[in-house]
Design an enzyme around this catalytic site. Sequence first.
Site, PDB file in Angstrom:
ATOM      1  N   SER A 145       9.870  -1.646 -23.408  1.00 48.18           N
ATOM      2  CA  SER A 145       8.922  -0.733 -24.057  1.00 48.18           C
ATOM      3  C   SER A 145       8.899  -0.944 -25.563  1.00 48.18           C
ATOM      4  O   SER A 145       7.831  -0.893 -26.195  1.00 48.18           O
ATOM      5  CB  SER A 145       9.272   0.721 -23.730  1.00 48.18           C
ATOM      6  N   LYS A 146      10.045  -1.208 -26.156  1.00 46.80           N
ATOM      7  CA  LYS A 146      10.095  -1.416 -27.602  1.00 46.80           C
ATOM      8  C   LYS A 146       9.482  -2.765 -27.991  1.00 46.80           C
ATOM      9  O   LYS A 146       8.859  -2.895 -29.048  1.00 46.80           O
ATOM     10  CB  LYS A 146      11.538  -1.308 -28.098  1.00 46.80           C
ATOM     11  N   ALA A 165      14.255  -1.304 -19.237  1.00 49.10           N
ATOM     12  CA  ALA A 165      12.992  -0.599 -19.432  1.00 49.10           C
ATOM     13  C   ALA A 165      12.797  -0.230 -20.897  1.00 49.10           C
ATOM     14  O   ALA A 165      11.695  -0.366 -21.457  1.00 49.10           O
ATOM     15  CB  ALA A 165      12.956   0.656 -18.559  1.00 49.10           C
ATOM     16  N   TYR A 166      13.859   0.234 -21.536  1.00 48.87           N
ATOM     17  CA  TYR A 166      13.784   0.617 -22.950  1.00 48.87           C
ATOM     18  C   TYR A 166      13.435  -0.583 -23.823  1.00 48.87           C
ATOM     19  O   TYR A 166      12.536  -0.518 -24.672  1.00 48.87           O
ATOM     20  CB  TYR A 166      15.123   1.213 -23.380  1.00 48.87           C
ATOM     21  N   ILE A 167      14.132  -1.708 -23.624  1.00 46.67           N
ATOM     22  CA  ILE A 167      13.882  -2.891 -24.439  1.00 46.67           C
ATOM     23  C   ILE A 167      12.468  -3.405 -24.209  1.00 46.67           C
ATOM     24  O   ILE A 167      11.777  -3.807 -25.155  1.00 46.67           O
ATOM     25  CB  ILE A 167      14.937  -3.973 -24.137  1.00 46.67           C
TER      26      ILE A 167
END
Length: 256
Positions: free
Chosen positions: A160-161, A156-158
Amino acid sequence: MQKLTNKAILIIGGTSGIGSATAALFAHEGADLTIAARKPWNDELAASIHDSGSRAQFVATDVSNTADIRALFDQHMELHGKIDVLFNNAAYDGPGTPVRETTDEELEKVLGTNIKGVFTSCREAIPYMEDAGQGVIINTTAGSAREGLAWPNLGAYIASKGAIISFTRALAVELSQSNIRVNSLNPGVVDTPLLNGFLDKSDDPQAFRESLNSVQLMGRIGQPDEIARAALFLASESSSFVTGTDLLVDGGLVLG
């Protein structure tokens, strides 16, 4: 000569790590600041900014909440009357679990902070910058979102970035006729509370840290002040011919 004299700058995610280092540097370079975050600024940062002579305020803000973002901009404009630079630096790394175990609640929290917050704050800043006929927007991304580099348990973090990189590029095109430059700042792996929180979720945090050192061409992770100097480049006239780019400051991580 100070590089940000008479500039009014809003730093979102500005009380720790890269944000804190950037706030202190920008104040030293003559900027007036609004610093937003969930957690308040610490005494050391407040004293550093005060000693620089900068006019500054802290505004408690949940960047995933549109009402909070609007209130933040209202308070910034009330004190400073303009916004020359917006630095979107708030981030949440997520639960550190595989995609199949990531809950809807955690997914919404990651995307709410990392992409919705960036989108919303840019949307709020644009009318002020257009009215002024100029502006600079900087959005923090991550080395793990670049082609050829990723880690497990950060889906999810990757995502979003990666979305921020694409959004920044699109917004740079959209605002190119308004004299508003839009860039993203890609810090790779940096020694921050966010990184330490992620390491703590691993089985062996020290071994994980050593592995991160070894995969970078420079043999070490970055320091917040090194990224702050890159943010200063993007915020100042030193980068007057730079827009729509994702500036890597990663110690060679992507090539490692």
